[in-house]
Enzyme design. Structure first.
Site, PDB file in Angstrom:
ATOM      1  N   HIS A 197      -1.845  -5.361   1.327  1.00  0.00           N
ATOM      2  CA  HIS A 197      -3.124  -6.023   1.061  1.00  0.00           C
ATOM      3  C   HIS A 197      -2.858  -7.413   0.506  1.00  0.00           C
ATOM      4  CE1 HIS A 197      -7.149  -6.895  -0.451  1.00  0.00           C
ATOM      5  NE2 HIS A 197      -6.536  -7.382  -1.511  1.00  0.00           N
ATOM      6  N   TYR A 235     -12.369  -2.311  -3.138  1.00  0.00           N
ATOM      7  CA  TYR A 235     -12.862  -2.368  -1.759  1.00  0.00           C
ATOM      8  C   TYR A 235     -14.399  -2.336  -1.692  1.00  0.00           C
ATOM      9  CZ  TYR A 235      -8.194  -1.956   0.346  1.00  0.00           C
ATOM     10  OH  TYR A 235      -6.896  -2.182   0.768  1.00  0.00           O
ATOM     11  N   LYS A 262       0.843  -1.200   0.000  1.00  0.00           N
ATOM     12  CA  LYS A 262       0.000   0.000   0.000  1.00  0.00           C
ATOM     13  C   LYS A 262       0.887   1.263   0.000  1.00  0.00           C
ATOM     14  CE  LYS A 262      -3.850  -2.289   2.427  1.00  0.00           C
ATOM     15  NZ  LYS A 262      -4.753  -2.203   3.613  1.00  0.00           N
ATOM     16  N   GLU A 268      -9.529  -9.931  -7.876  1.00  0.00           N
ATOM     17  CA  GLU A 268      -8.552  -8.848  -7.721  1.00  0.00           C
ATOM     18  C   GLU A 268      -7.445  -8.930  -8.775  1.00  0.00           C
ATOM     19  OE1 GLU A 268      -7.543  -9.241  -3.563  1.00  0.00           O
ATOM     20  OE2 GLU A 268      -9.522  -8.520  -2.935  1.00  0.00           O
ATOM     21  N   ASN A 304      -1.697  -0.189   7.302  1.00  0.00           N
ATOM     22  CA  ASN A 304      -1.218  -1.544   7.634  1.00  0.00           C
ATOM     23  C   ASN A 304      -0.407  -2.201   6.514  1.00  0.00           C
ATOM     24  OD1 ASN A 304      -3.312  -2.118   5.927  1.00  0.00           O
ATOM     25  ND2 ASN A 304      -4.471  -3.382   7.365  1.00  0.00           N
TER      26      ASN A 304
HETATM   27  N1  UDP Z   1      -9.572  -0.834   7.589  1.00  0.00           N
HETATM   28  C1  UDP Z   1      -9.603   0.359   8.274  1.00  0.00           C
HETATM   29  N2  UDP Z   1     -10.318   0.434   9.449  1.00  0.00           N
HETATM   30  C2  UDP Z   1     -10.975  -0.646   9.959  1.00  0.00           C
HETATM   31  C3  UDP Z   1     -10.934  -1.868   9.245  1.00  0.00           C
HETATM   32  C4  UDP Z   1     -10.228  -1.921   8.054  1.00  0.00           C
HETATM   33  O1  UDP Z   1      -9.004   1.330   7.853  1.00  0.00           O
HETATM   34  O2  UDP Z   1     -11.591  -0.523  11.017  1.00  0.00           O
HETATM   35  C5  UDP Z   1      -8.827  -0.911   6.328  1.00  0.00           C
HETATM   36  C6  UDP Z   1      -7.485  -1.611   6.502  1.00  0.00           C
HETATM   37  O3  UDP Z   1      -6.511  -0.912   5.738  1.00  0.00           O
HETATM   38  C7  UDP Z   1      -7.738  -2.992   5.925  1.00  0.00           C
HETATM   39  C8  UDP Z   1      -8.758  -2.675   4.825  1.00  0.00           C
HETATM   40  O4  UDP Z   1      -9.570  -1.647   5.376  1.00  0.00           O
HETATM   41  O5  UDP Z   1      -6.553  -3.591   5.430  1.00  0.00           O
HETATM   42  C9  UDP Z   1      -9.608  -3.833   4.396  1.00  0.00           C
HETATM   43  O6  UDP Z   1     -10.208  -4.425   5.513  1.00  0.00           O
HETATM   44  P1  UDP Z   1     -10.321  -6.015   5.636  1.00  0.00           P
HETATM   45  O7  UDP Z   1     -11.213  -6.314   6.812  1.00  0.00           O
HETATM   46  O8  UDP Z   1     -10.679  -6.590   4.311  1.00  0.00           O
HETATM   47  O9  UDP Z   1      -8.821  -6.429   6.074  1.00  0.00           O
HETATM   48  P2  UDP Z   1      -7.631  -7.150   5.288  1.00  0.00           P
HETATM   49  O10 UDP Z   1      -8.237  -8.178   4.377  1.00  0.00           O
HETATM   50  O11 UDP Z   1      -6.879  -6.070   4.557  1.00  0.00           O
HETATM   51  O12 UDP Z   1      -6.779  -7.763   6.386  1.00  0.00           O
END
Ligand code: UDP
Length: 159
Positions: A126, A60, A20, A137, A123
């Site tokens: 992805h 997303y 990211k 994707e 974080n």
């Molecule tokens: N995210 C966020 N706040 C939250 C939950 C998710 O900003 O409370 C963001 C975070 O960057 C995350 C992305 O949304 O990686 C997608 O969320 P998902 O639950 O799909 O997590 P991932 O698959 O990336 O672990």
């Protein structure tokens, strides 16, 4: 044996991984690529790119109704990302384990988010969470011509 290798290459599981904008700015592309290389997975596509608002919203889409959606789209379009396709046995689930929990505060040391991240909004990486999302994707980010099928000698010592 050659045919075994090619069969492995052709039918191996694929996943979509993306460094990211925070990971790119923090100069973690090499570190992250290196972890998946050393693990034994095979890189079959990669590019540095800017994500449009349309692509971000599509990627997303499952989070459209969530309160963090606006910020998430703003963040992921805020600077270049490094998009990749990796392949290998079980690569979807294993890559998720190597990434660590979504919130870096919960991510184990030794994982990418555990070692380099602090907050859930930044974080680092992805990764697709299922075969269905991997297929979706990869299709969103890459044309078929950008995915390179090639045999890798080290696969003989990994499989
Ligand atoms: N995210 C966020 N706040 C939250 C939950 C998710 O900003 O409370 C963001 C975070 O960057 C995350 C992305 O949304 O990686 C997608 O969320 P998902 O639950 O799909 O997590 P991932 O698959 O990336 O672990």
């Amino acid at each position: 044996k050659d045919t075994d290798i090619m069969a492995g290459v052709t039918f191996m599981e694929k996943t979509f991984l993306m460094v990211k904008p925070d990971g790119v700015q923090r100069e973690l592309i090499g570190e992250i690529v290196s972890r998946f290389e050393k693990k034994g997975f095979q890189l079959i596509g990669a590019k540095l790119m800017n994500i449009s608002n349309e692509l971000a919203s599509e990627h997303y889409g499952e989070h459209k109704e969530r309160p963090f959606f606006g910020e998430l789209v703003e963040f992921i379009t805020s600077g270049p990302v490094f998009a990749m396709v990796w392949q290998g046995e079980n690569v979807i689930a294993t890559a998720r384990q190597m990434m660590g929990s979504t919130n870096p505060a919960d991510a184990a040391p030794g994982t990418i988010r555990g070692d380099f991240g602090v907050t859930v909004g930044k974080n680092i990486i992805h990764g697709s969470d299922s075969p269905e999302s991997a297929k979706r994707e990869i299709g969103l980010f890459f044309n078929d011509s950008e995915l390179i099928e090639y045999s890798k000698l080290s696969n003989n010592w990994i499989y």
